[in-house]
Design an enzyme around this catalytic site. Structure first.
Site, mmCIF file in Angstrom:
data_model
loop_
_atom_site.group_PDB
_atom_site.id
_atom_site.type_symbol
_atom_site.label_atom_id
_atom_site.label_comp_id
_atom_site.label_asym_id
_atom_site.label_seq_id
_atom_site.Cartn_x
_atom_site.Cartn_y
_atom_site.Cartn_z
ATOM 1 N N LYS A 169 48.552 30.900 7.793
ATOM 2 C CA LYS A 169 49.074 31.374 6.519
ATOM 3 C C LYS A 169 49.308 32.869 6.590
ATOM 4 O O LYS A 169 48.534 33.598 7.205
ATOM 5 C CB LYS A 169 48.043 31.087 5.420
ATOM 6 N N PRO B 15 36.528 25.786 0.842
ATOM 7 C CA PRO B 15 35.372 24.879 0.740
ATOM 8 C C PRO B 15 35.419 23.667 1.664
ATOM 9 O O PRO B 15 34.469 22.895 1.700
ATOM 10 C CB PRO B 15 35.427 24.436 -0.737
ATOM 11 N N GLY B 16 36.532 23.476 2.408
ATOM 12 C CA GLY B 16 36.523 22.418 3.420
ATOM 13 C C GLY B 16 37.599 21.349 3.286
ATOM 14 O O GLY B 16 37.548 20.326 3.968
ATOM 15 N N ALA B 17 38.591 21.590 2.422
ATOM 16 C CA ALA B 17 39.617 20.555 2.204
ATOM 17 C C ALA B 17 40.497 20.335 3.445
ATOM 18 O O ALA B 17 40.799 19.189 3.801
ATOM 19 C CB ALA B 17 40.479 20.915 1.002
ATOM 20 N N TRP B 18 40.906 21.427 4.097
ATOM 21 C CA TRP B 18 41.715 21.249 5.321
ATOM 22 C C TRP B 18 40.888 20.526 6.393
ATOM 23 O O TRP B 18 41.402 19.691 7.118
ATOM 24 C CB TRP B 18 42.207 22.603 5.859
ATOM 25 N N ASP C 99 32.674 35.335 11.012
ATOM 26 C CA ASP C 99 33.963 36.009 10.909
ATOM 27 C C ASP C 99 34.865 35.536 12.052
ATOM 28 O O ASP C 99 34.501 35.664 13.226
ATOM 29 C CB ASP C 99 33.729 37.534 11.008
ATOM 30 N N VAL C 100 36.025 34.983 11.704
ATOM 31 C CA VAL C 100 36.941 34.460 12.721
ATOM 32 C C VAL C 100 37.400 35.549 13.683
ATOM 33 O O VAL C 100 37.701 35.271 14.851
ATOM 34 C CB VAL C 100 38.174 33.797 12.038
HETATM 35 N N1 SAM Z 1 41.782 25.801 3.692
HETATM 36 C C1 SAM Z 1 40.623 25.901 2.808
HETATM 37 C C2 SAM Z 1 40.423 24.555 2.175
HETATM 38 O O1 SAM Z 1 41.353 23.747 2.199
HETATM 39 O O2 SAM Z 1 39.319 24.273 1.672
HETATM 40 C C3 SAM Z 1 40.821 27.018 1.783
HETATM 41 C C4 SAM Z 1 40.786 28.387 2.424
HETATM 42 S S1 SAM Z 1 40.747 29.762 1.314
HETATM 43 C C5 SAM Z 1 42.410 29.822 0.767
HETATM 44 C C6 SAM Z 1 40.653 31.157 2.394
HETATM 45 C C7 SAM Z 1 39.294 31.358 3.064
HETATM 46 O O3 SAM Z 1 39.415 32.334 4.111
HETATM 47 C C8 SAM Z 1 38.215 31.891 2.126
HETATM 48 O O4 SAM Z 1 37.190 30.934 2.000
HETATM 49 C C9 SAM Z 1 37.706 33.164 2.834
HETATM 50 O O5 SAM Z 1 36.302 33.331 2.751
HETATM 51 C C10 SAM Z 1 38.136 32.898 4.280
HETATM 52 N N2 SAM Z 1 38.187 34.090 5.127
HETATM 53 C C11 SAM Z 1 38.794 35.279 4.860
HETATM 54 N N3 SAM Z 1 38.614 36.137 5.882
HETATM 55 C C12 SAM Z 1 37.887 35.484 6.831
HETATM 56 C C13 SAM Z 1 37.382 35.852 8.123
HETATM 57 N N4 SAM Z 1 37.604 37.058 8.647
HETATM 58 N N5 SAM Z 1 36.657 34.938 8.798
HETATM 59 C C14 SAM Z 1 36.441 33.709 8.275
HETATM 60 N N6 SAM Z 1 36.896 33.305 7.069
HETATM 61 C C15 SAM Z 1 37.609 34.183 6.352
#
Ligand code: SAM
Length: 192
Positions: A144, A33-36, A79-80
């Site tokens: 990660k 949700p955007g914390a990092w 998508d990254v």
């Molecule tokens: N670092 C974030 C924070 O501090 O708010 C929390 C991240 S959460 C653990 C992992 C995120 O990776 C999820 O929101 C998921 O939708 C995203 N994700 C997974 N695969 C992805 C992809 N291929 N492209 C973009 N985002 C992806």
């Protein structure tokens, strides 16, 4: 005031290694949700909170919606691992380059440990393609991963293009989870 407790992992890492500096360009992969991104905005001064320091840039990407944040530019529903996302990043980053790539990305866990591990490692490998396009020489990457059989392959690949690679397990990360981070520094752009 952080959107998610995960912020404390990045704060802990950055307090130790100081990878986020005012003026830096940062890409936050899997940002919802955007914390990092909140941490990155503060540390690179992309909201201009300190007018005396250089202003940085933060671009966050997620498959999900990321609520707006002052100082960050978000690519929601992106998508990254998709090359068209890379093209957008090139346009959003000053000079098309970032100092730091952060990835807290994770797939939805299927519950099958091996399968989840392999999927996340594959996503980490795709960050190397992204790095080749946008990461400045000398730049750094945090990603990660879930520990398992392929972690060493990823570490070897990272060691081929970064001067130093270390494994981190922040105190803020649950002891009983397989989650770890690679912290790779001093990027060397591979020759083509
Ligand atoms: N670092 C974030 C924070 O501090 O708010 C929390 C991240 S959460 C653990 C992992 C995120 O990776 C999820 O929101 C998921 O939708 C995203 N994700 C997974 N695969 C992805 C992809 N291929 N492209 C973009 N985002 C992806």
């Amino acid at each position: 005031h952080f959107r998610c407790r995960s912020a404390f992992k990045l704060l802990e890492i950055d307090d130790k290694f100081h990878l986020l500096q005012p003026g830096y360009g940062v890409v936050d992969c899997g940002a919802a949700p955007g914390a990092w991104s909140q941490v990155a905005v503060q540390r690179v001064n992309s909201d201009g909170a300190d007018p005396e320091s250089p202003f940085g840039t933060v671009v966050g990407i997620d498959l999900l919606n990321i609520p707006p944040l002052d100082g960050a530019h978000f690519l929601s529903s992106h998508d990254v691992t998709d090359p068209s996302t890379h093209t957008k990043l090139l346009e959003l980053l000053p000079g098309g380059q970032a100092h730091v790539i952060l990835s807290d990305m994770a797939p939805n866990a299927s519950g099958f440990k091996e399968m989840d591990h392999e999927r996340l490692i594959r996503m980490c490998f795709s960050l190397l393609d992204l790095a080749e396009k946008i990461l400045k020489p000398g730049g750094s990457l945090i990603c990660k991963y879930w520990d398992g059989a392929l972690a060493q392959k990823l570490q070897e690949k990272l060691s081929g293009v970064f001067g130093s690679v270390r494994t981190l397990k922040p105190n803020a990360s649950r002891k009983d989870s397989a989650e770890k981070y690679f912290f790779a520094q001093m990027y060397k752009k591979p020759m083509r």
